[in-house]
Design a protein around this motif. Sequence first.
Motif, PDB file in Angstrom:
ATOM      1  N   GLY A 109       5.981  20.601  28.593  1.00  0.00           N
ATOM      2  CA  GLY A 109       7.135  19.720  28.795  1.00  0.00           C
ATOM      3  C   GLY A 109       8.036  20.254  29.906  1.00  0.00           C
ATOM      4  N   ALA A 110       8.282  21.557  29.891  1.00  0.00           N
ATOM      5  CA  ALA A 110       9.162  22.158  30.905  1.00  0.00           C
ATOM      6  C   ALA A 110       8.533  22.067  32.296  1.00  0.00           C
ATOM      7  N   LEU A 111       7.226  22.261  32.376  1.00  0.00           N
ATOM      8  CA  LEU A 111       6.558  22.198  33.678  1.00  0.00           C
ATOM      9  C   LEU A 111       6.597  20.769  34.226  1.00  0.00           C
ATOM     10  N   LEU A 112       6.306  19.807  33.360  1.00  0.00           N
ATOM     11  CA  LEU A 112       6.365  18.408  33.819  1.00  0.00           C
ATOM     12  C   LEU A 112       7.772  18.043  34.281  1.00  0.00           C
ATOM     13  N   HIS A 113       8.762  18.510  33.536  1.00  0.00           N
ATOM     14  CA  HIS A 113      10.153  18.242  33.898  1.00  0.00           C
ATOM     15  C   HIS A 113      10.464  18.820  35.282  1.00  0.00           C
ATOM     16  N   LEU A 114      10.021  20.052  35.514  1.00  0.00           N
ATOM     17  CA  LEU A 114      10.247  20.683  36.819  1.00  0.00           C
ATOM     18  C   LEU A 114       9.576  19.887  37.936  1.00  0.00           C
ATOM     19  N   LEU A 115       8.338  19.476  37.707  1.00  0.00           N
ATOM     20  CA  LEU A 115       7.592  18.743  38.745  1.00  0.00           C
ATOM     21  C   LEU A 115       8.263  17.406  39.040  1.00  0.00           C
ATOM     22  N   GLU A 116       8.721  16.736  37.990  1.00  0.00           N
ATOM     23  CA  GLU A 116       9.416  15.453  38.189  1.00  0.00           C
ATOM     24  C   GLU A 116      10.682  15.662  39.021  1.00  0.00           C
ATOM     25  N   GLU A 117      11.405  16.727  38.694  1.00  0.00           N
ATOM     26  CA  GLU A 117      12.640  17.038  39.437  1.00  0.00           C
ATOM     27  C   GLU A 117      12.333  17.336  40.905  1.00  0.00           C
ATOM     28  N   MET A 118      11.267  18.100  41.130  1.00  0.00           N
ATOM     29  CA  MET A 118      10.904  18.447  42.516  1.00  0.00           C
ATOM     30  C   MET A 118      10.533  17.186  43.292  1.00  0.00           C
ATOM     31  N   ARG A 119       9.787  16.318  42.644  1.00  0.00           N
ATOM     32  CA  ARG A 119       9.411  15.051  43.283  1.00  0.00           C
ATOM     33  C   ARG A 119      10.650  14.217  43.600  1.00  0.00           C
ATOM     34  N   ARG A 120      11.546  14.115  42.606  1.00  0.00           N
ATOM     35  CA  ARG A 120      12.739  13.288  42.743  1.00  0.00           C
ATOM     36  C   ARG A 120      13.644  13.793  43.870  1.00  0.00           C
ATOM     37  N   SER A 121      13.759  15.121  43.963  1.00  0.00           N
ATOM     38  CA  SER A 121      14.719  15.675  44.927  1.00  0.00           C
ATOM     39  C   SER A 121      14.075  15.969  46.285  1.00  0.00           C
ATOM     40  N   GLY A 122      12.787  15.666  46.430  1.00  0.00           N
ATOM     41  CA  GLY A 122      12.147  15.856  47.741  1.00  0.00           C
ATOM     42  C   GLY A 122      11.759  17.291  48.052  1.00  0.00           C
ATOM     43  N   THR A 123      11.667  18.138  47.031  1.00  0.00           N
ATOM     44  CA  THR A 123      11.154  19.499  47.253  1.00  0.00           C
ATOM     45  C   THR A 123       9.659  19.401  47.527  1.00  0.00           C
ATOM     46  N   PRO A 124       9.170  19.950  48.644  1.00  0.00           N
ATOM     47  CA  PRO A 124       7.761  19.746  48.975  1.00  0.00           C
ATOM     48  C   PRO A 124       6.810  20.498  48.043  1.00  0.00           C
ATOM     49  N   VAL A 125       6.055  19.751  47.258  1.00  0.00           N
ATOM     50  CA  VAL A 125       5.055  20.336  46.349  1.00  0.00           C
ATOM     51  C   VAL A 125       3.828  19.426  46.374  1.00  0.00           C
ATOM     52  N   ASP A 126       2.646  20.027  46.418  1.00  0.00           N
ATOM     53  CA  ASP A 126       1.412  19.243  46.539  1.00  0.00           C
ATOM     54  C   ASP A 126       0.502  19.360  45.322  1.00  0.00           C
ATOM     55  N   ALA A 127       0.590  20.474  44.628  1.00  0.00           N
ATOM     56  CA  ALA A 127      -0.386  20.712  43.556  1.00  0.00           C
ATOM     57  C   ALA A 127       0.199  21.591  42.466  1.00  0.00           C
ATOM     58  N   VAL A 128      -0.460  21.526  41.321  1.00  0.00           N
ATOM     59  CA  VAL A 128      -0.107  22.388  40.198  1.00  0.00           C
ATOM     60  C   VAL A 128      -1.274  23.332  39.934  1.00  0.00           C
ATOM     61  N   GLY A 129      -0.966  24.592  39.756  1.00  0.00           N
ATOM     62  CA  GLY A 129      -1.992  25.568  39.379  1.00  0.00           C
ATOM     63  C   GLY A 129      -1.908  25.822  37.894  1.00  0.00           C
ATOM     64  N   ILE A 130      -3.029  25.565  37.206  1.00  0.00           N
ATOM     65  CA  ILE A 130      -3.116  25.868  35.775  1.00  0.00           C
ATOM     66  C   ILE A 130      -3.875  27.191  35.697  1.00  0.00           C
ATOM     67  N   GLN A 131      -3.214  28.244  35.272  1.00  0.00           N
ATOM     68  CA  GLN A 131      -3.875  29.559  35.323  1.00  0.00           C
ATOM     69  C   GLN A 131      -5.101  29.617  34.408  1.00  0.00           C
ATOM     70  N   ALA A 132      -4.927  29.197  33.155  1.00  0.00           N
ATOM     71  CA  ALA A 132      -6.041  29.154  32.200  1.00  0.00           C
ATOM     72  C   ALA A 132      -6.640  30.525  31.894  1.00  0.00           C
ATOM     73  N   HIS A 133      -5.792  31.445  31.442  1.00  0.00           N
ATOM     74  CA  HIS A 133      -6.304  32.685  30.844  1.00  0.00           C
ATOM     75  C   HIS A 133      -6.547  32.353  29.366  1.00  0.00           C
ATOM     76  N   LEU A 134      -7.805  32.139  29.016  1.00  0.00           N
ATOM     77  CA  LEU A 134      -8.152  31.614  27.693  1.00  0.00           C
ATOM     78  C   LEU A 134      -8.641  32.720  26.762  1.00  0.00           C
ATOM     79  N   THR A 135      -8.702  32.384  25.463  1.00  0.00           N
ATOM     80  CA  THR A 135      -9.225  33.342  24.489  1.00  0.00           C
ATOM     81  C   THR A 135     -10.397  32.715  23.741  1.00  0.00           C
ATOM     82  N   ALA A 136     -11.447  33.510  23.510  1.00  0.00           N
ATOM     83  CA  ALA A 136     -12.666  32.989  22.888  1.00  0.00           C
ATOM     84  C   ALA A 136     -12.521  32.853  21.380  1.00  0.00           C
ATOM     85  N   ALA A 137     -11.646  33.636  20.785  1.00  0.00           N
ATOM     86  CA  ALA A 137     -11.482  33.603  19.329  1.00  0.00           C
ATOM     87  C   ALA A 137     -10.088  34.091  18.978  1.00  0.00           C
ATOM     88  N   GLY A 138      -9.586  33.540  17.876  1.00  0.00           N
ATOM     89  CA  GLY A 138      -8.313  34.040  17.358  1.00  0.00           C
ATOM     90  C   GLY A 138      -7.075  33.526  18.068  1.00  0.00           C
TER      91      GLY A 138
END
Length: 387
Positions: free
Chosen positions: A232-261
Amino acid sequence: MRQMLPWSTFSPTRRHILAAGLVGLGTGATALGSSLCRAAEAATLRKLAAEKGLLYGTTIAATQITGDRPFADLVRHEAGLVVAENEMKWQVMNRGAPDDDDYAPADTIADFASANQLVLRGHNLLWYHRTPSWFFNLTDRQQQEQAVIDHIRGLAGRYRGRIHSWDVVNEPIEPKDGRPDGLRTEVFLETLGPEYLDLAYHTARGADPNAQLVVNEYDVELDSPEHEARRGALLHLLEEMRRSGTPVDAVGIQAHLTAAGGPAFSAPLLRRFLADIASLGLSIQITELDVTDEKAPADVAVRDRLVADTYRRFLDAVLDEPAVKMVVTWGLSDRHSWIVRRETYQTKWRTDDATSRPLPFDADLEAKPAFDAIAGAFAHAPQRIPG
Ligand code: XIL
């Protein structure tokens, strides 16, 4: 010309994949040599990804390029993109004073990319966690602002025209810090206010106008209240950046995942989140994918299967979204993994001495079930327009 590896260098798993490719080619004996080359080429992660309009890549370190030739050869063979694991981080480059940076290791990586026609990612321009200590001692706001500008201009300017995408600000959100906007209360926010994001992205755009500018974030992949708050916080930030004209092209999803637990994973939930990002006109990159097996059983076959299943389920879900253009694993072989080295956030859960096996190739550079899972996910992925 790309280098061909001899058949004997491939692990049994890979030979199996390659042989399957050969059967598909229906070769005669005389054509075997060139078919082998074609099949080997067809089975690399780079090639399987490229066929679907995806870029696949890995981290690399300068010392691996200069000191681990077999590993560097594997990177050349498997990856279409490289990113410096640490060498472009401000604190890592800096010798302890403003404007005193050592670019040699970063140059080694940039030159390796150029020499091998590999796409180069930039990681990263600002990260609170890797900021030189002298910056924390600056008290004058103008000096703080100028230091940020000089750093971004210096680093992004040096590699101008050579970088596909820059992680401009790394890990900017942290809902637990309690701000209504969900931003992380860190050094740049505390010195310059939330406007530091606008300053950083505009400065990066000016320094390298053709590089994609990325917001890179972690722990937004799973089905838990914490990850939900971070999404939710990331989407909010991206929406704000778009609205205010801050140049952003992409989102990086890091995805450090866990196999169990770890927390549960929900493919529909993740797909919804990615669609929300795409609806803002942004592309998506999976930037730091790896799978820790710290809480999985010690048995290697069981662990490898759980790790592979995690890669498969995650990639099958994210590759459904056409805005996902890139998959980067945080390393290629267990020989060089921050999880195996237990750096930074990695907690020791195991009571046995089993070494972690988080990446597609093992420490002997042999392909593992995780390789098959990633290769399979690329092979099954829908076609997309490269980005
Ligand atoms: C890690 C490196 O892999 C380690 O070698 C180093 O000690 C700390 O940083 N998120 C990021 C990456 O954005 O820069 C981190 O890399 C892993 C977490």
